[in-house]
Design a protein around this motif. Structure first.
Motif, mmCIF file in Angstrom:
data_model
loop_
_atom_site.group_PDB
_atom_site.id
_atom_site.type_symbol
_atom_site.label_atom_id
_atom_site.label_comp_id
_atom_site.label_asym_id
_atom_site.label_seq_id
_atom_site.Cartn_x
_atom_site.Cartn_y
_atom_site.Cartn_z
ATOM 1 N N MET A 57 0.871 -1.323 -0.321
ATOM 2 C CA MET A 57 0.447 0.133 -0.168
ATOM 3 C C MET A 57 1.056 1.099 -0.210
ATOM 4 S SD MET A 57 -3.390 -1.162 2.741
ATOM 5 C CE MET A 57 -2.260 -1.206 4.367
ATOM 6 N N PRO A 58 0.544 2.239 -0.483
ATOM 7 C CA PRO A 58 1.336 3.822 -0.622
ATOM 8 C C PRO A 58 1.629 4.306 1.573
ATOM 9 C CG PRO A 58 -1.371 4.249 -0.529
ATOM 10 C CD PRO A 58 -0.922 2.542 -0.539
ATOM 11 N N ASP A 59 2.713 4.738 1.460
ATOM 12 C CA ASP A 59 2.866 5.706 2.270
ATOM 13 C C ASP A 59 3.775 4.617 3.131
ATOM 14 O OD1 ASP A 59 2.050 8.067 1.320
ATOM 15 O OD2 ASP A 59 0.375 7.723 2.047
ATOM 16 N N LEU A 60 2.788 3.788 4.127
ATOM 17 C CA LEU A 60 3.213 2.199 4.674
ATOM 18 C C LEU A 60 2.532 1.143 4.550
ATOM 19 C CD1 LEU A 60 4.863 2.451 8.062
ATOM 20 C CD2 LEU A 60 2.109 3.131 8.540
ATOM 21 N N ASN A 61 3.643 0.012 4.675
ATOM 22 C CA ASN A 61 2.890 -1.494 3.932
ATOM 23 C C ASN A 61 2.064 -2.271 5.200
ATOM 24 O OD1 ASN A 61 5.228 -2.678 5.050
ATOM 25 N ND2 ASN A 61 6.378 -2.478 3.569
ATOM 26 N N GLY A 62 1.231 -2.633 4.799
ATOM 27 C CA GLY A 62 1.169 -3.775 5.815
ATOM 28 C C GLY A 62 1.700 -4.228 6.873
ATOM 29 N N ILE A 63 2.864 -4.419 6.486
ATOM 30 C CA ILE A 63 4.102 -5.350 7.617
ATOM 31 C C ILE A 63 4.573 -4.003 8.189
ATOM 32 C CG2 ILE A 63 6.476 -6.270 7.668
ATOM 33 C CD1 ILE A 63 4.386 -8.901 6.381
ATOM 34 N N GLU A 64 4.731 -2.980 7.833
ATOM 35 C CA GLU A 64 5.291 -1.761 8.559
ATOM 36 C C GLU A 64 4.048 -1.174 9.519
ATOM 37 O OE1 GLU A 64 6.664 0.464 5.228
ATOM 38 O OE2 GLU A 64 8.230 0.269 5.479
ATOM 39 N N PHE A 65 2.765 -0.980 9.248
ATOM 40 C CA PHE A 65 1.496 -0.754 10.075
ATOM 41 C C PHE A 65 0.891 -1.469 10.988
ATOM 42 C CE2 PHE A 65 -2.952 -1.149 10.577
ATOM 43 C CZ PHE A 65 -3.334 0.451 10.797
ATOM 44 N N LEU A 66 1.846 -2.949 11.154
ATOM 45 C CA LEU A 66 1.263 -3.701 12.259
ATOM 46 C C LEU A 66 1.980 -3.890 12.819
ATOM 47 C CD1 LEU A 66 -0.702 -6.282 12.796
ATOM 48 C CD2 LEU A 66 0.118 -7.670 11.568
ATOM 49 N N ARG A 67 3.578 -3.478 12.694
ATOM 50 C CA ARG A 67 4.829 -3.067 13.353
ATOM 51 C C ARG A 67 4.235 -1.924 14.563
ATOM 52 N NH1 ARG A 67 9.157 -4.999 9.552
ATOM 53 N NH2 ARG A 67 8.765 -7.540 10.020
ATOM 54 N N SER A 68 4.034 -1.763 13.828
ATOM 55 C CA SER A 68 3.561 -0.527 14.845
ATOM 56 C C SER A 68 2.409 0.013 15.270
ATOM 57 C CB SER A 68 3.337 1.149 13.736
ATOM 58 O OG SER A 68 2.212 0.625 13.083
ATOM 59 N N LEU A 69 1.359 -0.661 15.874
ATOM 60 C CA LEU A 69 0.492 -1.141 16.563
ATOM 61 C C LEU A 69 1.537 -1.277 17.545
ATOM 62 C CD1 LEU A 69 -2.213 -1.742 14.223
ATOM 63 C CD2 LEU A 69 -1.689 -0.029 14.850
ATOM 64 N N ASN A 70 1.374 -0.780 19.015
ATOM 65 C CA ASN A 70 1.107 -1.168 20.094
ATOM 66 C C ASN A 70 0.455 -2.595 20.547
ATOM 67 O OD1 ASN A 70 2.902 0.415 20.904
ATOM 68 N ND2 ASN A 70 1.566 1.444 21.339
ATOM 69 N N LYS A 71 -0.916 -2.436 20.681
ATOM 70 C CA LYS A 71 -1.810 -3.423 20.746
ATOM 71 C C LYS A 71 -2.907 -3.789 19.037
ATOM 72 C CE LYS A 71 -6.623 -4.482 22.393
ATOM 73 N NZ LYS A 71 -7.614 -3.733 23.095
ATOM 74 N N ARG A 72 -3.151 -5.297 18.693
ATOM 75 C CA ARG A 72 -2.287 -5.324 17.851
ATOM 76 C C ARG A 72 -3.966 -6.682 17.757
ATOM 77 N NH1 ARG A 72 3.406 -7.203 16.223
ATOM 78 N NH2 ARG A 72 4.314 -5.694 16.398
ATOM 79 N N PRO A 73 -4.831 -6.522 16.469
ATOM 80 C CA PRO A 73 -5.901 -7.175 16.316
ATOM 81 C C PRO A 73 -5.614 -8.702 15.720
ATOM 82 C CG PRO A 73 -6.325 -4.759 16.022
ATOM 83 C CD PRO A 73 -4.721 -4.937 16.424
#
Length: 180
Positions: A57-73
């Motif tokens: 995805m643009p800007d932030l890929n899904g892997i990077e996005f998930l890594r950035s979350l403190n609380k992950r669904p």
């Protein structure tokens, strides 16, 4: 009911997933997002249990996005790229679906989520991560917890002992309203 969102920048992929989600009574599609930033805003305001997450995805890929979350669904990756599968599972993804996602394959992934939710509702437990492995400990099997420096030790009824890197306050938060 499992609250979910679809995060994907491809309109056709979103429509296909929306169609699949609509066939499952236990799923409540809260929103869709075209990118990680939109998804982040949704996660800040809604209770989300499951992400259907694209990787490229643009800007932030899904892997990077998930890594950035403190609380992950819980997350099911939906992507056209096989090469990110290992990253996905290292992030404890429930599944990794290749596009175009068939309903049969979608349903298999969802069955894992539904079985997990059913098991979690059956008995209270805590997950201990130790030496690279995760272990599910049923609270009814735990005699007591003991603080050992920066670690927590759980002593079980069968006299087994397991240790995890966790503070007392973290453990207390996990056990809140669970009888400990």
């Amino acid at each position: 009911m499992i609250n979910c969102i679809i995060i994907d920048d491809e309109p056709l992929a979103v429509r296909l997933l929306e169609n699949h989600v609509s066939k499952i009574a236990e799923l409540n599609l809260v929103a869709t997002a075209k990118n990680a930033l939109e998804a982040y805003r949704i996660l800040q305001t809604q209770k989300i249990d499951l992400l259907f997450l694209d990787i490229q995805m643009p800007d932030l890929n899904g892997i990077e996005f998930l890594r950035s979350l403190n609380k992950r669904p819980s997350v099911i990756f939906t992507t056209a790229y096989r090469e990110f599968a290992i990253d996905g599972f290292e992030l404890e993804a429930v599944d990794y679906l290749l596009k175009p996602v068939t309903f049969e394959r979608f349903f298999k992934s969802l069955d894992r989520i539904l079985r997990r939710a059913e098991n979690e509702n059956d008995e209270d437990f805590v997950i201990f991560k130790s030496e690279g492995f995760s272990r599910k400990l049923l609270l009814k099997d735990i005699l007591y917890f003991e603080s050992i420096g920066n670690d927590i030790k759980a002593v079980l009824q069968d006299e087994a002992v397991t240790v995890t890197k966790m503070s007392v306050s973290e453990m207390a938060a996990r056990l809140q309203n669970k009888g400990f």
